[in-house]
Design a protein around this motif. Structure first.
Motif, PDB file in Angstrom:
ATOM      1  N   ILE A 232       2.126  14.184  -9.226  1.00 58.08           N
ATOM      2  CA  ILE A 232       3.043  15.315  -9.374  1.00 58.08           C
ATOM      3  C   ILE A 232       3.462  15.475 -10.838  1.00 58.08           C
ATOM      4  CG2 ILE A 232       5.360  16.162  -8.796  1.00 58.08           C
ATOM      5  CD1 ILE A 232       4.998  14.842  -6.051  1.00 58.08           C
ATOM      6  N   GLY A 233       3.755  14.356 -11.494  1.00 57.23           N
ATOM      7  CA  GLY A 233       4.117  14.406 -12.913  1.00 57.23           C
ATOM      8  C   GLY A 233       2.992  14.970 -13.763  1.00 57.23           C
TER       9      GLY A 233
ATOM     10  N   ALA B 238       0.830  -1.206   0.000  1.00 52.75           N
ATOM     11  CA  ALA B 238       0.000   0.000   0.000  1.00 52.75           C
ATOM     12  C   ALA B 238       0.868   1.261   0.000  1.00 52.75           C
ATOM     13  CB  ALA B 238      -0.925  -0.012   1.211  1.00 52.75           C
ATOM     14  N   GLU B 239       1.931   1.258   0.808  1.00 53.45           N
ATOM     15  CA  GLU B 239       2.818   2.418   0.846  1.00 53.45           C
ATOM     16  C   GLU B 239       3.532   2.606  -0.487  1.00 53.45           C
ATOM     17  OE1 GLU B 239       5.358   1.663   4.129  1.00 53.45           O
ATOM     18  OE2 GLU B 239       3.870   2.255   5.649  1.00 53.45           O
ATOM     19  N   ASP B 240       3.935   1.499  -1.093  1.00 54.91           N
ATOM     20  CA  ASP B 240       4.590   1.584  -2.405  1.00 54.91           C
ATOM     21  C   ASP B 240       3.621   2.128  -3.451  1.00 54.91           C
ATOM     22  OD1 ASP B 240       6.839   0.937  -4.259  1.00 54.91           O
ATOM     23  OD2 ASP B 240       5.389  -0.476  -5.074  1.00 54.91           O
ATOM     24  N   LEU B 241       2.377   1.630  -3.430  1.00 63.17           N
ATOM     25  CA  LEU B 241       1.366   2.122  -4.371  1.00 63.17           C
ATOM     26  C   LEU B 241       1.063   3.600  -4.134  1.00 63.17           C
ATOM     27  CD1 LEU B 241      -0.668   1.535  -6.621  1.00 63.17           C
ATOM     28  CD2 LEU B 241      -2.302   0.804  -4.853  1.00 63.17           C
ATOM     29  N   ASN B 242       0.992   3.989  -2.865  1.00 65.94           N
ATOM     30  CA  ASN B 242       0.735   5.391  -2.536  1.00 65.94           C
ATOM     31  C   ASN B 242       1.857   6.294  -3.049  1.00 65.94           C
ATOM     32  OD1 ASN B 242      -0.744   7.512  -0.947  1.00 65.94           O
ATOM     33  ND2 ASN B 242       1.203   7.574   0.135  1.00 65.94           N
ATOM     34  N   THR B 243       3.105   5.821  -2.924  1.00 63.85           N
ATOM     35  CA  THR B 243       4.237   6.592  -3.431  1.00 63.85           C
ATOM     36  C   THR B 243       4.175   6.732  -4.944  1.00 63.85           C
ATOM     37  OG1 THR B 243       5.619   5.813  -1.597  1.00 63.85           O
ATOM     38  CG2 THR B 243       6.756   6.719  -3.513  1.00 63.85           C
ATOM     39  N   ARG B 244       3.842   5.638  -5.624  1.00 64.18           N
ATOM     40  CA  ARG B 244       3.735   5.691  -7.091  1.00 64.18           C
ATOM     41  C   ARG B 244       2.630   6.647  -7.534  1.00 64.18           C
ATOM     42  NH1 ARG B 244       5.838   0.935  -9.906  1.00 64.18           N
ATOM     43  NH2 ARG B 244       6.987  -0.374  -8.427  1.00 64.18           N
TER      44      ARG B 244
END
Length: 209
Positions: free
Chosen positions: A176-177, A164-170
């Motif tokens: 932002i992009g 979940a944290e990895d998905l949230n970061t992505r």
């Protein structure tokens, strides 16, 4: 006389089989080995799971005291392997993340050596257990199942949190992009429209002249 239930459970914990249960960090391009002294004829079980990092995979290798490979798997997320020691000596099992160039992993493993002895000597006999003895054996088996379920639940929870944290970061980076692209396009459109009307005004002035 029969032992009180609490004392029986304490005695059970004292005579349980030997087990190593560890969660550790495995850096990228790294290898971590563990060693266990095992007697011949002892039944052992190695269970592992990658909790965090990359594709949640790791290399695992188990060797006997002579260096003979008993178990070898590449890029596994989780697995379990049971064997019986063929001789006395030090057995080695290693976890490798050498194939990863920048992602470190968090690995959990449980290495069980031997089996729990019977709670009561009469368990291996033909004679029937007393009601209290049967209740204690049932409680013992239930507690072992509860411990296993709790361990696997904690592992799944930790792995789910990591995903979940990895998905949230992505998602955050993607947002932002997109915001940057939208800003650049908007500024570009403003300058394009400004240039268009400026050229049109200049052309109209020349025609009027």
């Amino acid at each position: 006389g029969p032992l009180p239930p609490l004392l029986l459970l304490w005695a059970l914990a004292a005579c349980a089989a030997r087990a190593s249960e560890i969660t550790f960090e495995l850096p990228d391009n790294a290898k971590q080995c563990f060693y266990e002294e095992i007697a011949q004829g002892t039944k052992c079980t190695l269970e592992f799971q990658v909790i965090t990092g990359g594709h949640y995979d790791v290399d695992c290798r188990l060797e006997d005291p002579d260096g003979v490979v008993l178990y070898k798997e590449m890029k596994k997320q989780y697995d379990s392997f049971t064997f019986t020691a063929s001789r006395n000596g030090t057995y080695k099992f290693c976890f490798s993340n050498e194939f990863s160039t920048f992602t470190h992993k968090t690995v959990y493993f449980d290495f069980q050596v031997g089996e729990d002895p019977p709670l009561f000597p009469s368990e291996n006999r033909v004679t029937a257990l007393t009601q209290m003895e049967s209740a204690c054996v049932s409680i013992h088996e239930a507690l072992k199942s509860v411990i296993d379920y709790q361990t696997h639940f904690r592992l799944r929870e930790a792995q789910g949190r990591s995903r979940a944290e990895d998905l949230n970061t992505r998602v955050a980076y993607w947002s932002i992009g997109e915001a940057i692209i939208l800003l650049v396009v908007s500024i570009g459109q403003v300058f394009l429209l400004k240039s268009f009307f400026s050229d049109k005004r200049t052309t109209t002035t020349r025609v009027g002249s």
